[in-house]
Design an enzyme around this catalytic site. Structure first.
Site, short mmCIF file in Angstrom:
data_model
loop_
_atom_site.label_atom_id
_atom_site.label_comp_id
_atom_site.label_asym_id
_atom_site.label_seq_id
_atom_site.Cartn_x
_atom_site.Cartn_y
_atom_site.Cartn_z
CG ASP A 118 -42.50 40.90 -30.23
OD1 ASP A 118 -42.57 41.71 -29.30
OD2 ASP A 118 -41.69 39.96 -30.26
CE LYS A 141 -38.54 42.54 -28.23
NZ LYS A 141 -37.52 41.68 -27.62
CG MET A 192 -32.15 40.36 -35.40
SD MET A 192 -32.11 40.28 -33.60
CE MET A 192 -31.25 38.74 -33.33
N1 SAH Z 1 -37.78 34.51 -32.82
C1 SAH Z 1 -37.66 34.84 -34.22
C2 SAH Z 1 -36.45 35.69 -34.49
C3 SAH Z 1 -36.47 37.03 -33.81
S1 SAH Z 1 -35.09 38.02 -34.21
C4 SAH Z 1 -37.67 33.59 -35.04
O1 SAH Z 1 -37.57 32.48 -34.50
O2 SAH Z 1 -37.86 33.68 -36.26
C5 SAH Z 1 -35.74 38.95 -35.56
C6 SAH Z 1 -35.05 38.55 -36.83
O3 SAH Z 1 -35.65 37.38 -37.37
C7 SAH Z 1 -35.16 39.56 -37.94
O4 SAH Z 1 -34.21 40.57 -37.82
C8 SAH Z 1 -34.88 38.70 -39.15
O5 SAH Z 1 -33.53 38.40 -39.27
C9 SAH Z 1 -35.58 37.42 -38.77
N2 SAH Z 1 -36.95 37.35 -39.29
C10 SAH Z 1 -38.07 37.21 -38.59
N3 SAH Z 1 -39.14 37.13 -39.41
C11 SAH Z 1 -38.67 37.22 -40.66
C12 SAH Z 1 -39.25 37.20 -41.96
N4 SAH Z 1 -40.58 37.06 -42.13
N5 SAH Z 1 -38.47 37.30 -43.03
C13 SAH Z 1 -37.14 37.45 -42.89
N6 SAH Z 1 -36.54 37.48 -41.70
C14 SAH Z 1 -37.28 37.37 -40.60
#
Ligand code: SAH
Length: 479
Positions: free
Chosen positions: A33, A55, A167
């Site tokens: 991803d 994505k 998000m």
């Molecule tokens: N499955 C992922 C989330 C996917 S949705 C999880 O469990 O973390 C994607 C969202 O995750 C982003 O829009 C943001 O809000 C958050 N996110 C993922 N990685 C991040 C990071 N390193 N720092 C801040 N937000 C993050």
């Protein structure tokens, strides 16, 4: 075969689980991803097929259907498939949909949980999502308000506790408005963390009333509630925090250097440019030499590789009885010690010339199981001291195949490249990989090879070992 939906963790490659790393190393196909650190792809095995399904945040349903179909197709293809997803696959990752698609298609699958950004990004920034006396609940919500019916912001506004929004950057103004309207006080503490746990991490501490003005972008985690007023430190900075370092050693020898770099705070990209191969003739000469070890007064080792190739060929634990064992440095001596042999002589400085200087004068016979293409400093030096030196090839150092373009691309953004041997320098240059601004070498011989290759060597370890190299880098902080 099986499709593994693997959580890659929030950003820092070190936050991938061990099971995830093992599956990644075994995978034939890796489907990854946008939010997955490309440095993780260097853990995949040579020749694995890497598929970017990057994505964008507004990937429509069609895009997800394509990914599902791709996973099903690869799953039916028979190999081991790793679907590498940011954070935890089942937290807003649409991993559930992928699992359903695989199940419907009859493809075996397994979810490998990951460290979710919802909890880990705040934690790494010093914010516990629950805290005695401040918050006894945490709610993780999507900031996608495209489907306003799906999130009852009024209810979240009324409820206490911690709200973690993923998000949510594009809609943060609207989210704040809804929560304020529902009765959350304007002064409610808010923390926004962008690119949490990565070198690009940025944090803004604000309030609900000011959330709209928080000047950060995606990906970010928004934490709303009393805990956002806490600041419990976060990560202790190491000497190499914020530094991306390339490790070029052969894969099976990279761990000690990579681990020491990670402990010092670095982000590590492993790009093995050399491999250790058996000697020509499949080692018959080496086996013969091992059988005749008793004819020698000394056996000399200048690398751990020679130790690991030679010692198993001895027929009996007593074969070395009465024979002096010499090692070029602490790492070689440690490899001997691991196999129950205490070196009689360990050279300081840890170079072939150092070993020659430390060696007693001949006459007599020295057995030298060596690298096929290594240098002749030791045999020439020992002969000058009156010894007969029997050289036998214990291993060959061969160039590794080039890394995939995805990994080569990450090298362009790295700060440091490390070299542990002249052969690694030559192989790196032959592959024409991007050279980061700082070149760091384990010792004088490697540094000379780098200069000969046209590189400017900024850091040279005072002690030629993984720990010595990390210490030297820490003193010459490159970023
Ligand atoms: N499955 C992922 C989330 C996917 S949705 C999880 O469990 O973390 C994607 C969202 O995750 C982003 O829009 C943001 O809000 C958050 N996110 C993922 N990685 C991040 C990071 N390193 N720092 C801040 N937000 C993050």
């Amino acid at each position: 075969m099986t499709v593994y939906l693997v959580g890659a963790g929030p950003g820092d490659p070190g936050l991938l689980t061990r099971r995830g790393a093992a599956l990644l190393a075994a995978a034939d196909v890796v489907v990854y991803d946008r939010l997955v650190d490309r440095a993780l792809l260097s853990l995949a095995r040579q020749g694995a097929e890497l598929v970017d399904v990057g994505k964008s945040p507004d990937a429509g349903p069609g895009r997800q259907a394509d990914i599902n179909a791709l996973l099903v197709a690869h799953g039916r293809g028979g190999g081991t498939v790793v679907r590498l997803k940011g954070g935890d696959p089942f937290v807003f990752g649409r991993g559930g949909e992928e699992a359903e698609a695989l199940a419907t298609a009859g493809v075996p699958w397994e979810v490998v949980p990951g460290v979710t950004s919802a909890v880990a990004v705040p934690a790494a920034a010093g914010i516990p999502v629950t805290h005695r006396g401040l918050s006894t609940s945490v709610t993780v919500v999507t900031g996608h308000v495209g489907d306003p019916a799906s999130v009852d912001w009024d209810a979240f506004g009324r409820a206490g506790g911690t709200l973690v929004v993923l998000m949510g950057m594009a809609t943060r103004a609207e989210i704040a408005e809804r929560l304020l309207a529902a009765g959350r006080p304007p002064g409610t503490p808010v923390v926004v963390v962008e690119w949490g746990t990565t070198p690009e991490e940025r944090t803004v501490r604000t309030s609900l009333a000011e959330l709209a003005a928080a000047d950060l972008g995606s990906p970010a985690v928004i934490v709303i509630g009393p805990v956002a007023g806490l600041d419990l430190g976060g990560r202790a900075p190491g000497p190499l925090t914020g530094t991306t370092v390339v490790v070029t050693r052969a894969r099976h020898q990279a761990a000690d250097l990579a681990d020491a770099l990670v402990v010092a705070g670095a982000r590590v990209i492993e790009v093995p440019v050399i491999e250790i191969a058996p000697p020509a003739g499949d080692g018959a000469a080496l086996a013969q030499a091992a059988a005749r070890v008793a004819e020698h007064q000394w056996v000399a080792f200048t690398s751990a590789n020679a130790v690991t190739r030679f010692l198993p060929l001895l027929r009996d634990a007593r074969s070395l009885a009465g024979i002096g064992v010499a090692a070029v440095g602490a790492a070689t001596a440690a490899a001997l010690a691991e196999r129950g042999v205490a070196a009689d002589l360990v050279a300081e400085p840890a170079t072939a010339a150092g070993l020659v200087a430390a060696f007693p004068p001949g006459p007599g016979r020295v057995l030298f199981p060596r690298a096929a293409e290594g240098r002749d400093t030791l045999p020439v030096g020992l002969r000058a001291k009156g010894w007969q030196v029997d050289e036998v090839d214990a291993y060959r150092t061969v160039p590794a195949p080039p890394p995939p373009p995805e990994v080569a691309a990450v090298l362009a953004g790295a700060h440091v490249v490390t070299f542990g041997s002249p052969s690694a320098v030559r192989a790196y240059l032959d592959l024409a990989l991007p050279v980061p601004p700082v070149v760091a070498c384990i010792g004088p011989v490697t540094a000379a090879a780098a200069r000969k290759g046209g590189l400017e060597v900024a850091v040279e370890a005072a002690v030629p070992s993984a720990a010595g190299l990390v210490a030297a880098l820490g003193e010459n902080r490159p970023s």
